[in-house]
Design a protein around this motif. Structure first.
Motif, short mmCIF file in Angstrom:
data_model
loop_
_atom_site.label_atom_id
_atom_site.label_comp_id
_atom_site.label_asym_id
_atom_site.label_seq_id
_atom_site.Cartn_x
_atom_site.Cartn_y
_atom_site.Cartn_z
N GLN A 376 0.84 -1.19 0.00
CA GLN A 376 0.00 0.00 0.00
C GLN A 376 0.88 1.25 0.00
N SER A 377 0.63 2.15 -0.92
CA SER A 377 1.40 3.40 -1.00
C SER A 377 0.74 4.43 -0.09
N LEU A 378 1.17 4.45 1.15
CA LEU A 378 0.66 5.37 2.14
C LEU A 378 1.81 5.76 3.05
N VAL A 379 2.08 7.05 3.15
CA VAL A 379 3.16 7.58 3.97
C VAL A 379 2.53 8.59 4.93
N ALA A 380 2.76 8.40 6.24
CA ALA A 380 2.01 9.20 7.21
C ALA A 380 2.81 9.42 8.49
N ARG A 381 2.36 10.40 9.26
CA ARG A 381 2.94 10.68 10.58
C ARG A 381 1.86 10.56 11.64
N ARG A 382 2.28 10.36 12.89
CA ARG A 382 1.34 10.16 13.98
C ARG A 382 0.48 11.40 14.26
N GLN A 383 -0.78 11.16 14.61
CA GLN A 383 -1.59 12.20 15.19
C GLN A 383 -1.17 12.36 16.64
N GLU A 384 -0.78 13.56 17.05
CA GLU A 384 -0.28 13.79 18.39
C GLU A 384 -1.18 14.71 19.21
N ASN A 385 -2.25 15.24 18.60
CA ASN A 385 -3.12 16.19 19.27
C ASN A 385 -4.57 15.84 18.99
N PHE A 508 -5.50 -1.82 18.39
CA PHE A 508 -4.81 -1.06 19.44
C PHE A 508 -3.51 -0.46 18.92
N THR A 509 -3.64 0.36 17.88
CA THR A 509 -2.45 1.06 17.36
C THR A 509 -2.64 2.57 17.57
N GLY A 510 -2.97 3.32 16.53
CA GLY A 510 -3.15 4.75 16.67
C GLY A 510 -3.44 5.40 15.34
N ALA A 511 -3.84 6.67 15.40
CA ALA A 511 -4.24 7.41 14.20
C ALA A 511 -3.04 8.11 13.57
N PHE A 512 -3.08 8.17 12.24
CA PHE A 512 -2.04 8.84 11.45
C PHE A 512 -2.69 9.84 10.49
N ALA A 513 -1.92 10.85 10.13
CA ALA A 513 -2.30 11.78 9.07
C ALA A 513 -1.24 11.69 7.99
N GLY A 514 -1.67 11.48 6.74
CA GLY A 514 -0.67 11.31 5.70
C GLY A 514 -1.24 11.34 4.31
N VAL A 515 -0.39 10.95 3.36
CA VAL A 515 -0.75 10.96 1.94
C VAL A 515 -0.76 9.54 1.41
N PHE A 516 -1.56 9.35 0.36
CA PHE A 516 -1.72 8.00 -0.19
C PHE A 516 -1.90 8.09 -1.69
N ASP A 530 4.45 18.00 -2.93
CA ASP A 530 5.52 18.99 -2.78
C ASP A 530 5.81 19.28 -1.31
N TRP A 531 4.78 19.26 -0.47
CA TRP A 531 4.96 19.54 0.95
C TRP A 531 3.81 18.94 1.74
N PHE A 532 4.02 18.92 3.06
CA PHE A 532 2.99 18.44 3.99
C PHE A 532 3.16 19.22 5.29
N ASN A 533 2.05 19.75 5.81
CA ASN A 533 2.08 20.51 7.05
C ASN A 533 1.14 19.88 8.07
N TYR A 534 1.57 19.91 9.32
CA TYR A 534 0.76 19.43 10.44
C TYR A 534 0.78 20.51 11.51
N GLU A 535 -0.41 20.91 11.98
CA GLU A 535 -0.49 22.01 12.93
C GLU A 535 -1.49 21.69 14.03
N GLU A 536 -1.05 21.83 15.28
CA GLU A 536 -1.96 21.67 16.40
C GLU A 536 -2.95 22.82 16.42
N LEU A 537 -4.22 22.49 16.67
CA LEU A 537 -5.25 23.51 16.75
C LEU A 537 -5.65 23.70 18.21
#
Length: 537
Positions: A376-385, A508-516, A530-537
């Motif tokens: 699966q072509s999915l690249v993501a980072r953890r949701q931390e907030n 029992f893993t966790g949520a990610f935000a990413g591109v696919f 080209d870019w990816f931004n993650y911002e705590e609200l």
């Protein structure tokens, strides 16, 4: 002060190790690649991810592993000039069997290359390695009994058939001597996650019990001999929130003890921070650290005098918290993936992405469908907030509706939301939204925005999502033209959680935000980000 969780977002099963003034925590990564996250600190307050050591096919190949399988509960230790990492690769989740294979890898440098794995056994998961004072080494793991009704999402105590102990011969890289079941657990049941340490002539055994949901606990026992019998702690449990639904840190359990050079004692544990009203842990299982004290009875207790973990804990003298940035921006200008990101299962990332074909861009090579257990072509980072915004821009020119690329809020194949660029026979190139709502086993795709919204036939498309607690809203815009446009209704972000779908213990893993990107035509269409931004609200 230490502010818990010290490792927010999906960082479960923390094993802690001190070498001199350096502290390391290894956590489970399950189906995410590379395997095992190792964080480093010198003050117990500020932690930095320094290594994911299982990075080669010979060390870890999880293609075909079901959701919530893969790398479970690593144990990190240091002895004989080497770091030792013990881990399980679980190949099956549902049904009576687990097929849990245990391995050891070593390295003289925690940030360097790690050895080829040595196979140990498959009798159960959650292995650990104890280095005794006399130089002998002992391997522990829970024993899995398949002769019980213990299916995924509904664990039964008889399947958790005690803690096994056997000597490990480092010279021959093999187990030797008899296997002994040294601890059946407390009446809470579901005993797993064993860790041994020795103090004042006692062997202390900490285990995880109660399942990894709201009854979770760290149980402590001790014995004068390593083989037992082990007597339970006067409180049975060193850490638990199971009888305190008001506590902020819920699901507290599964951790390991560490002592500072001056004799202070801390204990890691996993935890969850549920969101009202459904008590769903959208950040998954996180890592926290509690201050402990030894009392005159030679038992360890939380310094706060209870078994309930604290959010703020006294840290080391002079430690100054470094504030994390509210916004993280990733430009993909390097030749390697930014450290925050991972992918799923495959040891062959060159098949699904690269940063070299087009400089300054993350190129995804669309493969199997989103949710595939293989490629699966999915690249993501953890949701931390609990509330955040993620944005990206994609260049993608599909020639069939079977080709889709975009942005996703992802947990597993049954629990995700996504916005993607695709092709529609009437709309032409368009932006669409699709979801999988977690109603296992009958979960299926829905399309909350209908067929989507037509967009220009060419050009870059910006995609974003805002998650505010349990609510998710997608947005899009053609780059440089107009403002962000919402698309589709407000969706239930809470399904992207441990308790979403079939509920507690179902995953029992966790949520990610990413591109696919996926291309079920089999033509491997490429999509450039080209870019990816993650911002705590």
């Amino acid at each position: 002060m230490i502010r818990n969780p010290i490792l927010p977002g999906f960082n479960p099963d923390p094993s802690i190790c001190r070498v001199g003034d350096d502290y390391y925590i290894a956590t489970s990564t399950f189906e995410w690649y590379p395997g095992v996250q190792i964080h480093h600190s010198r003050d117990l307050v500020n932690w930095t991810m320094v290594r994911r050591p299982l990075e080669r096919q010979s060390q870890l190949d999880m293609r075909g592993n079901p959701d919530s399988c893969g790398v479970w509960a690593p144990c990190l230790s240091y002895a004989d000039g080497l770091f030792w990492l013990v881990y399980t690769d679980v190949k099956r989740f549902d049904g009576n069997f687990k097929d849990a294979h245990n391995y050891i890898v070593t390295s003289p440098d925690i940030e360097g290359e790690w050895s080829e794995p040595v196979y140990v056994n498959s009798s159960g998961f959650d292995p650990s390695l104890f280095h005794d004072e006399d130089g002998r080494k002992w391997f522990l793991n829970m024993q899995w009994n398949h002769r019980t009704e213990s299916f995924g999402g509904a664990p039964k105590s008889p399947a958790f058939d005690g803690i096994l102990l056997q000597e490990w011969d480092a010279a021959t890289n093999s187990l030797k001597g008899p296997t002994k079941n040294i601890f059946a657990g407390s009446p809470l049941g579901l005993v797993e996650g064993p860790h041994l340490f020795k103090r004042n002539g006692y062997y202390y055994l900490t285990t995880a019990e109660g399942g990894t949901g709201y009854d979770h606990a760290v149980t402590m026992a001790r014995s004068r001999t390593i083989e037992g019998p082990y007597e339970l702690h006067p409180n049975r449990h060193l850490i638990t929130s199971k009888d305190h639904p008001e506590a902020i840190l819920q699901r507290a359990g599964h951790g390991q003890h560490v002592e500072t050079p001056d004799g202070q004692v801390y204990h890691t544990h996993l935890c969850g921070r549920p969101m009202p009203p459904k008590r769903r842990c959208t950040l998954g299982r996180e890592t926290s650290l509690q201050k402990c004290v030894w009392k005159e009875d030679d038992w360890l207790y939380l310094e706060n005098g209870t078994t309930v973990p604290d959010v703020t804990v006294p840290g080391l003298t002079g430690a100054v918290p470094v504030e994390k940035p509210v916004r993280s921006e990733y430009s993909f200008d390097g030749v390697t993936l930014p450290d925050d990101f991972q992918w799923l299962r495959t040891p062959k990332p060159e098949r699904i992405f690269n940063l070299t074909d087009r400089a300054g861009h993350l190129r995804l090579i669309a493969r199997e469908s989103i949710g595939s257990w293989f490629e699966q072509s999915l690249v993501a980072r953890r949701q931390e907030n609990h509330s955040f915004r993620a944005e990206t821009v994609v260049e993608f020119d599909p020639d069939t509706y079977q080709q889709v690329a975009g942005l996703t809020h992802y947990y597993n194949r049954h629990k995700f939301h996504a916005i993607g660029v695709t092709l529609h026979e009437k709309l032409g190139r368009c932006v669409t939204v699709f979801s999988c709502d977690g109603d296992y086993p009958n979960s299926r795709l829905s399309f909350p925005a209908g067929s989507g919204v037509a967009i220009p036939a060419e050009g870059r498309v910006q995609l974003s999502m805002e998650i505010r607690d349990n609510d998710l809203q997608f947005f899009w815009q053609t780059e440089g033209k107009g403002a962000w446009q919402p698309i589709g209704p407000v969706l239930d972000a809470g399904i992207v959680s441990d308790e979403g779908g079939r509920g507690e213990h179902g995953s029992f893993t966790g949520a990610f935000a990413g591109v696919f990107a996926f291309d079920t035509s089999g033509r491997a269409k490429t999509a450039d980000f080209d870019w990816f931004n993650y911002e705590e609200l």
